[in-house]
Enzyme design. Structure first.
Site, PDB file in Angstrom:
ATOM      1  N   GLY A 145       0.825  -1.197   0.000  1.00  0.00           N
ATOM      2  CA  GLY A 145       0.000   0.000   0.000  1.00  0.00           C
ATOM      3  C   GLY A 145       0.863   1.252   0.000  1.00  0.00           C
ATOM      4  O   GLY A 145       2.068   1.214   0.276  1.00  0.00           O
ATOM      5  N   CYS A 146       0.239   2.384  -0.308  1.00  0.00           N
ATOM      6  CA  CYS A 146       0.998   3.632  -0.413  1.00  0.00           C
ATOM      7  C   CYS A 146       1.473   4.129   0.952  1.00  0.00           C
ATOM      8  O   CYS A 146       2.659   4.435   1.129  1.00  0.00           O
ATOM      9  CB  CYS A 146       0.173   4.691  -1.136  1.00  0.00           C
ATOM     10  SG  CYS A 146      -1.512   4.892  -0.519  1.00  0.00           S
ATOM     11  N   TYR A 147       0.573   4.198   1.929  1.00  0.00           N
ATOM     12  CA  TYR A 147       1.013   4.593   3.267  1.00  0.00           C
ATOM     13  C   TYR A 147       2.092   3.652   3.792  1.00  0.00           C
ATOM     14  O   TYR A 147       3.134   4.111   4.290  1.00  0.00           O
ATOM     15  CB  TYR A 147      -0.166   4.611   4.240  1.00  0.00           C
ATOM     16  CG  TYR A 147      -1.043   5.841   4.203  1.00  0.00           C
ATOM     17  CD1 TYR A 147      -0.516   7.121   4.316  1.00  0.00           C
ATOM     18  CD2 TYR A 147      -2.429   5.714   4.110  1.00  0.00           C
ATOM     19  CE1 TYR A 147      -1.333   8.249   4.313  1.00  0.00           C
ATOM     20  CE2 TYR A 147      -3.257   6.825   4.101  1.00  0.00           C
ATOM     21  CZ  TYR A 147      -2.709   8.095   4.208  1.00  0.00           C
ATOM     22  OH  TYR A 147      -3.524   9.196   4.210  1.00  0.00           O
ATOM     23  N   THR A 149       4.303   1.914   2.246  1.00  0.00           N
ATOM     24  CA  THR A 149       5.582   2.129   1.575  1.00  0.00           C
ATOM     25  C   THR A 149       6.335   3.291   2.208  1.00  0.00           C
ATOM     26  O   THR A 149       7.533   3.186   2.494  1.00  0.00           O
ATOM     27  CB  THR A 149       5.360   2.386   0.069  1.00  0.00           C
ATOM     28  OG1 THR A 149       4.806   1.206  -0.527  1.00  0.00           O
ATOM     29  CG2 THR A 149       6.660   2.737  -0.631  1.00  0.00           C
TER      30      THR A 149
END
Length: 334
Positions: A145-147, A149
């Site tokens: 997921g972006c968060y 990462t």
């Protein structure tokens, strides 16, 4: 030449994949699929896109591709992965379906029984800087997921070190509106977002929390608990995480900076910023980079970590994983 198929090509992440793969010297797009826009061209959905015909997922010619990118909602992604894998196609899933190793945890956080629990143990958690050695033989990669990462790249060198930690790890993260996806909602409406800045899903609510806790547990069994507070920024893209970690013993910023410098030496997409420089969205937007800043105040280490949520947090990292899977230069197209 790597032949690529993209499911969910009309979302923001799907379109980023098209942009990256168009300039990739070793890949070509064989098909783009969209359930909602089948029969149109991608250019009719995104005016700057190539006029690739959009087909329904069920019509995707899997016999013509080497790898499929899944930019689909959870559950739908796992169902598509089963079909693609059965056809001998390697899969990079950008949904959450294969990030958690525990099917019960997935069912709890996503309110859905996992469609393919037998694949969870096989899936490689695709934080490229961490899993690089496992990618060449992988059939199935779970893109982070972006968060997570932004948070995990910032925490990993510290968690793997012998520096003692005390108290909770507090992560204050802010995301641009594209992180909510392309489907409109009241909270992502321009009038609600512009001239505003708001927290959401504070506490043990956000679905990225178990993903971060899982990886933290891999790297340090006795890590302090994680407190995660996401916020919505009134900007289109980018994530900035400010992370507070209380150290269990005295340390110097120079030693911590050396620890991070050694951990990410030679990494093409992770930059540890010089002393006194803090990570910002301007360091990373429209790139596949993660910028990390370190500031020590007493025994509190303050980490700032910035990524572009659509690139390093999604499509760019997916292509980075593909490059390693297929033996391309890791930076190809990026």
């Amino acid at each position: 030449m790597i032949r690529v198929g993209i499911y969910g090509a009309t979302g923001y992440t799907g379109m980023e994949l098209v942009r990256i793969l168009q300039r990739h010297p070793g890949a070509e797009i064989a098909f783009v699929a969209s359930q909602s826009q089948a029969g149109k061209t991608l250019r009719q959905v995104f005016p700057a896109a190539p006029a690739l015909p959009l087909i329904a997922g069920a019509e995707a010619p899997l016999d013509e591709v080497d790898v499929a990118f899944l930019c689909l909602p959870h559950a739908a992604a796992a169902e598509t992965a089963v079909v693609a894998l059965a056809a001998g196609v390697r899969v990079i899933d950008l949904s959450a379906d294969f990030r958690l190793r525990d099917a019960a945890a997935y069912a709890h956080w996503y309110a859905h029984t996992h469609p393919a629990p037998e694949l969870l143990a096989e899936a490689i958690y695709g934080l490229t800087e961490v899993c690089r050695a496992d990618l060449p033989g992988a059939r199935l990669v779970a893109n982070p997921g972006c968060y997570p990462t932004s948070v995990l790249l910032a925490l990993r060198p510290l968690l793997l070190s012998n520096v003692p930690l005390a108290g909770p790890i507090i992560t204050d993260s802010k995301s641009g509106v594209s992180g909510a996806g392309r489907t409109p909602s009241q909270t992502s409406h321009f009038v609600e977002v512009a001239d505003n800045f708001s927290p959401y899903k504070i506490g043990r609510v956000h679905r990225h929390l178990p993903e971060m806790e899982q990886a933290i547990g891999w790297w340090r069994a006795s890590a302090p608990p994680l407190v995660f507070s996401p916020h919505l920024l009134p900007v289109p893209r980018g994530i900035l995480s400010t992370i507070y970690v209380t150290l269990g013993a005295d340390a110097t910023e120079a030693n911590l900076r050396a620890l991070y410098g050694d951990a990410y030496a030679g990494e093409p997409f992770v930059e540890v910023l010089p002393a006194g420089e803090l990570a910002s969205l301007a360091h990373v937007t429209y790139t596949n980079r993660c910028a990390i800043g370190l500031t020590l105040v007493g025994r509190t280490l303050i980490l700032t970590s910035a990524i572009d949520n659509l690139i390093k947090g999604a499509a760019g990292q997916a292509v980075q994983n593909m490059n390693v899977m297929f033996g391309c230069a890791e930076t190809a197209g990026l």
